[in-house]
Design an enzyme around this catalytic site. Structure first.
Site, mmCIF file in Angstrom:
data_model
loop_
_atom_site.group_PDB
_atom_site.id
_atom_site.type_symbol
_atom_site.label_atom_id
_atom_site.label_comp_id
_atom_site.label_asym_id
_atom_site.label_seq_id
_atom_site.Cartn_x
_atom_site.Cartn_y
_atom_site.Cartn_z
ATOM 1 N N ASP A 38 11.393 -5.367 -11.887
ATOM 2 C CA ASP A 38 11.190 -4.627 -10.648
ATOM 3 C C ASP A 38 10.823 -3.194 -11.014
ATOM 4 O O ASP A 38 11.222 -2.698 -12.077
ATOM 5 C CB ASP A 38 12.457 -4.631 -9.781
ATOM 6 C CG ASP A 38 12.166 -4.336 -8.315
ATOM 7 O OD1 ASP A 38 11.982 -5.299 -7.551
ATOM 8 O OD2 ASP A 38 12.100 -3.150 -7.956
ATOM 9 N N TYR A 145 -3.603 -6.258 3.416
ATOM 10 C CA TYR A 145 -2.669 -7.311 3.003
ATOM 11 C C TYR A 145 -3.307 -8.689 3.133
ATOM 12 O O TYR A 145 -3.297 -9.486 2.187
ATOM 13 C CB TYR A 145 -1.410 -7.238 3.862
ATOM 14 C CG TYR A 145 -0.364 -8.270 3.516
ATOM 15 C CD1 TYR A 145 0.412 -8.149 2.366
ATOM 16 C CD2 TYR A 145 -0.126 -9.364 4.354
ATOM 17 C CE1 TYR A 145 1.380 -9.081 2.050
ATOM 18 C CE2 TYR A 145 0.847 -10.304 4.046
ATOM 19 C CZ TYR A 145 1.597 -10.158 2.897
ATOM 20 O OH TYR A 145 2.554 -11.098 2.590
ATOM 21 N N LYS A 149 -4.240 -11.014 -0.079
ATOM 22 C CA LYS A 149 -3.492 -12.255 -0.238
ATOM 23 C C LYS A 149 -4.422 -13.464 -0.268
ATOM 24 O O LYS A 149 -4.136 -14.460 -0.939
ATOM 25 C CB LYS A 149 -2.443 -12.401 0.869
ATOM 26 C CG LYS A 149 -1.237 -11.483 0.682
ATOM 27 C CD LYS A 149 -0.491 -11.784 -0.609
ATOM 28 C CE LYS A 149 0.786 -10.995 -0.745
ATOM 29 N NZ LYS A 149 1.564 -11.343 -1.956
#
Length: 254
Positions: A38, A145, A149
């Protein structure tokens, strides 16, 4: 237990919370050795400590080598889960589009570049791409987005069709709303489209593991997405009109 992941060296990016943390926990519970990645080092370390994994914080695009070393030289499963939910229209800034493209698509490409030489040489490897139903359909109010995607899904599909005869397993996870911080950040568009049917991150992990057992490429934690995807393909004008009605409803509510 899923035999395919027992003892495997697994990397999960964006695993400090949400879907990534759920995947990391499930892989560990199934007997895998898990690297937790992360950008937030504290979150990565917390999840790694919880599951007995190894924290490798940093940019998901550049951690394959470090993760491989942490796992003793071999990555068996790579979960390209890190992503950004960039909202906006075509008018979103170049920086917004660039970040969405870099994180949602190019991080997957860079990981594959680093992993595939070893995987193809030994004839095995598993690439898990957290895409989104937006990659099969679209999402109102979030052009960067939705578009990137689509790119993530296309890349996963290309990997599968190109290398499946050489031992590469690829899974594309395409959920709708999942109760995470990312969902909370989608605002009124997410409240309208995603929140009513939102599921838990653990449900996504369950769907992936069922897909691994059944050796399926497309993982749909929301099964109804299959019907939407079919409608989009067979009658795109009708589907676009339906989506435009949702767009208008959203605009009116705003």
């Amino acid at each position: 237990m899923v035999e395919a992941v027992q003892g495997a060296g697994v990397v999960v990016t964006g695993a400090g919370g949400g879907i990534g943390a759920a995947l990391a926990r499930r892989f560990a519970a199934e007997g895998a050795r898990v690297v937790v990645n992360d950008l937030d080092a504290g979150k990565a370390e917390a999840v790694a400590e919880e599951i007995g994994g190894i924290a490798v914080p940093g940019d998901a695009s550049a951690i394959v080598g470090t993760a491989r070393d942490a796992l003793g030289g071999t990555v068996d499963v790579y979960c390209a889960n890190a992503g950004v939910a960039s909202g906006g229209s075509e008018a979103a800034g170049e920086d917004v589009w660039a970040l969405a493209w870099d994180v949602n698509v190019m991080a997957h490409v860079r990981a594959a570049q680093a992993l595939l030489p070893d995987w193809l040489e030994r004839g095995s490897g598993r690439f898990v791409s957290t895409v989104s139903a937006a990659g099969l359909l679209t999402m109102i109010g979030a052009a960067p987005y939705a578009v990137t995607k689509h790119g993530a899904y296309a890349f996963a599909e290309w990997l599968s069709l190109t290398y499946r005869h050489r031992g590469l397993k690829v899974h594309a996870i395409c959920p709708q709303g999942v109760r995470t911080d990312m969902l909370a950040g989608t605002g009124s568009a997410g409240d309208l489209v995603l929140v009513p049917t939102a599921i838990e991150p653990e449900d996504v992990a369950d769907a992936l593991f069922k897909g691994i057992e059944e050796d399926r490429f497309l993982i749909l934690p929301h099964p109804e997405v299959a019907g939407y995807y079919q409608a989009r393909a067979t009658d795109p004008d009708r589907w676009l009109t339906s989506m435009n009605h949702i767009q208008q409803k959203w605009e009116a509510a705003r």
